[in-house]
Design a protein around this motif. Structure first.
Motif, PDB file in Angstrom:
ATOM      1  N   ALA A 140     -37.035 -41.910  17.278  1.00 30.77           N
ATOM      2  CA  ALA A 140     -38.442 -42.098  16.896  1.00 30.77           C
ATOM      3  C   ALA A 140     -39.358 -41.975  18.105  1.00 30.77           C
ATOM      4  N   GLY A 141     -38.938 -42.554  19.229  1.00 32.90           N
ATOM      5  CA  GLY A 141     -39.735 -42.454  20.450  1.00 32.90           C
ATOM      6  C   GLY A 141     -39.861 -41.026  20.940  1.00 32.90           C
ATOM      7  N   ASP A 142     -38.757 -40.283  20.899  1.00 35.44           N
ATOM      8  CA  ASP A 142     -38.790 -38.879  21.324  1.00 35.44           C
ATOM      9  C   ASP A 142     -39.700 -38.057  20.414  1.00 35.44           C
ATOM     10  N   VAL A 143     -39.623 -38.337  19.126  1.00 35.35           N
ATOM     11  CA  VAL A 143     -40.480 -37.630  18.166  1.00 35.35           C
ATOM     12  C   VAL A 143     -41.947 -37.928  18.451  1.00 35.35           C
ATOM     13  N   LEU A 144     -42.266 -39.199  18.733  1.00 35.24           N
ATOM     14  CA  LEU A 144     -43.661 -39.560  19.037  1.00 35.24           C
ATOM     15  C   LEU A 144     -44.138 -38.871  20.309  1.00 35.24           C
ATOM     16  N   ALA A 145     -43.255 -38.706  21.291  1.00 31.57           N
ATOM     17  CA  ALA A 145     -43.631 -38.006  22.525  1.00 31.57           C
ATOM     18  C   ALA A 145     -43.963 -36.548  22.224  1.00 31.57           C
ATOM     19  N   ILE A 146     -43.173 -35.924  21.342  1.00 29.57           N
ATOM     20  CA  ILE A 146     -43.449 -34.537  20.957  1.00 29.57           C
ATOM     21  C   ILE A 146     -44.762 -34.451  20.188  1.00 29.57           C
ATOM     22  N   VAL A 147     -44.977 -35.401  19.289  1.00 25.36           N
ATOM     23  CA  VAL A 147     -46.222 -35.428  18.508  1.00 25.36           C
ATOM     24  C   VAL A 147     -47.427 -35.563  19.431  1.00 25.36           C
ATOM     25  N   LEU A 148     -47.327 -36.421  20.441  1.00 24.59           N
ATOM     26  CA  LEU A 148     -48.427 -36.607  21.384  1.00 24.59           C
ATOM     27  C   LEU A 148     -48.673 -35.353  22.221  1.00 24.59           C
ATOM     28  N   SER A 149     -47.651 -34.537  22.391  1.00 22.54           N
ATOM     29  CA  SER A 149     -47.837 -33.257  23.080  1.00 22.54           C
ATOM     30  C   SER A 149     -48.697 -32.321  22.245  1.00 22.54           C
ATOM     31  N   ILE A 150     -48.630 -32.493  20.928  1.00 19.84           N
ATOM     32  CA  ILE A 150     -49.414 -31.669  20.011  1.00 19.84           C
ATOM     33  C   ILE A 150     -50.792 -32.271  19.780  1.00 19.84           C
ATOM     34  N   GLN A 151     -50.835 -33.586  19.595  1.00 22.21           N
ATOM     35  CA  GLN A 151     -52.084 -34.279  19.245  1.00 22.21           C
ATOM     36  C   GLN A 151     -52.159 -35.603  20.000  1.00 22.21           C
ATOM     37  N   PRO A 152     -52.908 -35.664  21.089  1.00 17.66           N
ATOM     38  CA  PRO A 152     -52.945 -36.869  21.935  1.00 17.66           C
ATOM     39  C   PRO A 152     -53.799 -37.990  21.352  1.00 17.66           C
ATOM     40  N   SER A 153     -53.313 -38.575  20.277  1.00 20.46           N
ATOM     41  CA  SER A 153     -54.052 -39.649  19.611  1.00 20.46           C
ATOM     42  C   SER A 153     -53.645 -41.007  20.172  1.00 20.46           C
ATOM     43  N   PRO A 154     -54.610 -41.851  20.532  1.00 14.10           N
ATOM     44  CA  PRO A 154     -54.274 -43.217  20.979  1.00 14.10           C
ATOM     45  C   PRO A 154     -53.491 -43.997  19.927  1.00 14.10           C
ATOM     46  N   VAL A 155     -53.731 -43.694  18.660  1.00 14.62           N
ATOM     47  CA  VAL A 155     -53.018 -44.378  17.577  1.00 14.62           C
ATOM     48  C   VAL A 155     -51.529 -44.054  17.650  1.00 14.62           C
ATOM     49  N   PHE A 156     -51.212 -42.779  17.831  1.00 12.60           N
ATOM     50  CA  PHE A 156     -49.809 -42.375  17.937  1.00 12.60           C
ATOM     51  C   PHE A 156     -49.166 -42.984  19.190  1.00 12.60           C
ATOM     52  N   LEU A 157     -49.942 -43.075  20.269  1.00 16.37           N
ATOM     53  CA  LEU A 157     -49.422 -43.674  21.497  1.00 16.37           C
ATOM     54  C   LEU A 157     -49.081 -45.144  21.272  1.00 16.37           C
ATOM     55  N   VAL A 158     -49.976 -45.868  20.618  1.00 16.27           N
ATOM     56  CA  VAL A 158     -49.729 -47.289  20.354  1.00 16.27           C
ATOM     57  C   VAL A 158     -48.496 -47.456  19.464  1.00 16.27           C
ATOM     58  N   ILE A 159     -48.354 -46.598  18.458  1.00 13.10           N
ATOM     59  CA  ILE A 159     -47.166 -46.656  17.596  1.00 13.10           C
ATOM     60  C   ILE A 159     -45.905 -46.452  18.427  1.00 13.10           C
ATOM     61  N   GLY A 160     -45.947 -45.474  19.327  1.00 11.11           N
ATOM     62  CA  GLY A 160     -44.799 -45.206  20.182  1.00 11.11           C
ATOM     63  C   GLY A 160     -44.464 -46.377  21.088  1.00 11.11           C
ATOM     64  N   LEU A 161     -45.485 -47.021  21.638  1.00 11.49           N
ATOM     65  CA  LEU A 161     -45.261 -48.162  22.528  1.00 11.49           C
ATOM     66  C   LEU A 161     -44.747 -49.382  21.762  1.00 11.49           C
ATOM     67  N   VAL A 162     -45.202 -49.555  20.526  1.00  5.48           N
ATOM     68  CA  VAL A 162     -44.682 -50.648  19.699  1.00  5.48           C
ATOM     69  C   VAL A 162     -43.194 -50.423  19.410  1.00  5.48           C
ATOM     70  N   ILE A 163     -42.838 -49.177  19.083  1.00  4.41           N
ATOM     71  CA  ILE A 163     -41.427 -48.844  18.849  1.00  4.41           C
ATOM     72  C   ILE A 163     -40.608 -49.091  20.114  1.00  4.41           C
ATOM     73  N   ALA A 164     -41.170 -48.726  21.271  1.00  2.83           N
ATOM     74  CA  ALA A 164     -40.483 -48.948  22.540  1.00  2.83           C
ATOM     75  C   ALA A 164     -40.268 -50.437  22.799  1.00  2.83           C
ATOM     76  N   THR A 165     -41.273 -51.242  22.469  1.00  2.00           N
ATOM     77  CA  THR A 165     -41.164 -52.690  22.679  1.00  2.00           C
ATOM     78  C   THR A 165     -40.100 -53.293  21.776  1.00  2.00           C
ATOM     79  N   LEU A 166     -40.129 -52.946  20.497  1.00  2.00           N
ATOM     80  CA  LEU A 166     -39.154 -53.489  19.550  1.00  2.00           C
ATOM     81  C   LEU A 166     -37.735 -53.031  19.879  1.00  2.00           C
ATOM     82  N   GLY A 167     -37.638 -51.827  20.436  1.00  4.28           N
ATOM     83  CA  GLY A 167     -36.334 -51.306  20.823  1.00  4.28           C
ATOM     84  C   GLY A 167     -35.948 -51.649  22.242  1.00  4.28           C
ATOM     85  N   ALA A 168     -36.848 -52.359  22.962  1.00  8.81           N
ATOM     86  CA  ALA A 168     -36.621 -52.731  24.368  1.00  8.81           C
ATOM     87  C   ALA A 168     -36.217 -51.513  25.193  1.00  8.81           C
ATOM     88  N   SER A 169     -36.947 -50.414  25.010  1.00 10.80           N
ATOM     89  CA  SER A 169     -36.606 -49.154  25.662  1.00 10.80           C
ATOM     90  C   SER A 169     -37.711 -48.701  26.617  1.00 10.80           C
TER      91      SER A 169
END
Length: 353
Positions: A140-169
């Motif tokens: 999911a994190g890798d997918v969000l990184a690819i998505v942000l390469s296409i569309q740099p939305s702060p919303v997508f970034l926050v989603i990615g960081l929340v996933i990173a926090t929950l996954g402790a990654s």
């Protein structure tokens, strides 16, 4: 700040902190090896030379090299790699990348939610980090990184960081954050004035990133109750540890290399076994060239710089390539990573993205 300067900033900061980690904890890592440090500096110089001065290769050469790198890894890697390449080409050729990105975000959230519902979150159950449960978080994190390469939305970034926090990654956090920064850089929006104008968003993002690192530190403490290093000390220890692995690989690979890491499907596992461990060891961006090709590995730095330049013909694939190159600073160069950058160079030259 342009993308090249941003990557150099990351690279220099990483090397400086890694060496600092060795200097701060000599009782764990010993002294800094001058030869390995010079090689690391030269390698970064070669990347710069390749980007700024390297000659362009035919676009089909980048495609050929990206496929060739997957051949030694086995049929599974070759087939899956080919499917990914074809899928990406079709999506961008037909202009469906933004729709695909939105679908990918929804699927990623759903994937993590289902796994969390039945198994829980790795941040609360650290033992899950060493099972298949951690994989959906990484995907999911890798997918969000690819998505942000296409569309740099702060919303997508926050989603990615929340996933990173929950996954402790930390890797996921760095991937999505780097993707956001590099895409802004490609659009000429990574400026201090714009960060100040969006002060609230900037503060929230920085707090989330720090939160991910604290979450990972909390996991370390829970796994090792006798761990004595503080938060900052733990970060330096990790950097110093990985850099020390590189120094060992440098020593073993000189002068002409052993030709293994780029041609094995599990290079981190291979390196771990070199140290008598059954876990994967990361080895920095300098480790694989030094161990595989010795002094000739500096040429790989030139090729990497050339590929990054060609990929930068496209904002999307340039962003993606610099993100991969940033992650490789810590993880090390693996064949799929380098293949992804080379294929991005091919797509960039073809005018896609």
């Amino acid at each position: 700040m342009n993308p090249l300067k941003l990557w150099v900033t990351f690279a220099v900061a990483y090397l400086a902190l890694a060496v600092t980690g060795k200097l701060v904890y000599p009782e764990y890592f010993g002294r800094v090896e001058v030869g390995a440090l010079l090689y690391a500096i030269l390698f970064m110089g070669c990347v710069l030379y390749g980007f700024l001065r390297g000659r362009s290769l035919p676009s089909t050469m980048y495609l050929f090299l990206s496929i060739l790198l997957l051949v030694p890894l086995g049929l599974n890697y070759l087939i899956s790699g080919a499917l990914v390449m074809v899928t990406v080409y079709v999506i961008f050729r037909t202009g469906l990348e933004r729709k695909a990105a939105l679908i990918a975000v929804v699927v990623s959230i759903a994937l993590v939610s289902v796994v969390a519902l039945f198994k829980g979150f790795p941040i609360f159950k650290p033992e899950l980090r060493y099972t298949w449960v951690s994989v959906p978080y990484l995907i999911a994190g890798d997918v969000l990184a690819i998505v942000l390469s296409i569309q740099p939305s702060p919303v997508f970034l926050v989603i990615g960081l929340v996933i990173a926090t929950l996954g402790a990654s930390r890797t996921v956090a760095l991937a999505v954050f780097a993707a956001y920064l590099f895409r802004l850089s490609f659009e000429g929006k990574l400026r201090w004035e714009q960060l100040k104008d969006n002060r609230s968003t900037t503060i929230i993002i920085l707090l989330l990133i720090v939160g991910v690192f604290f979450a990972r530190y909390a996991v370390t403490i829970s796994e090792n109750p006798h761990w004595k290093l503080g938060f900052l000390g733990t970060q330096l220890y990790r950097l110093g540890s990985t850099y020390s692995v590189y120094e060992k690989l440098f020593e073993m690979g000189m002068p002409l290399g052993r030709h293994v890491l780029l041609f094995t499907p599990d290079p981190t596992g291979y390196v771990g076994k070199l140290f008598g461990k059954d876990v994967g060891y990361t080895y920095t961006i300098f480790g694989q060239p030094a161990y595989d090709f010795g002094i000739l590995g500096l040429g790989e730095g030139i090729l990497l710089g050339m590929a990054l330049k060609e990929a930068s013909s496209s904002k999307v694939f340039g962003t993606f390539s610099f993100v991969v190159a940033t992650l490789m600073l810590e993880i090390g160069i693996e064949a799929p990573f380098l293949a992804a950058i080379l294929y991005s160079s091919y797509l960039g030259r073809r005018g896609l993205g």
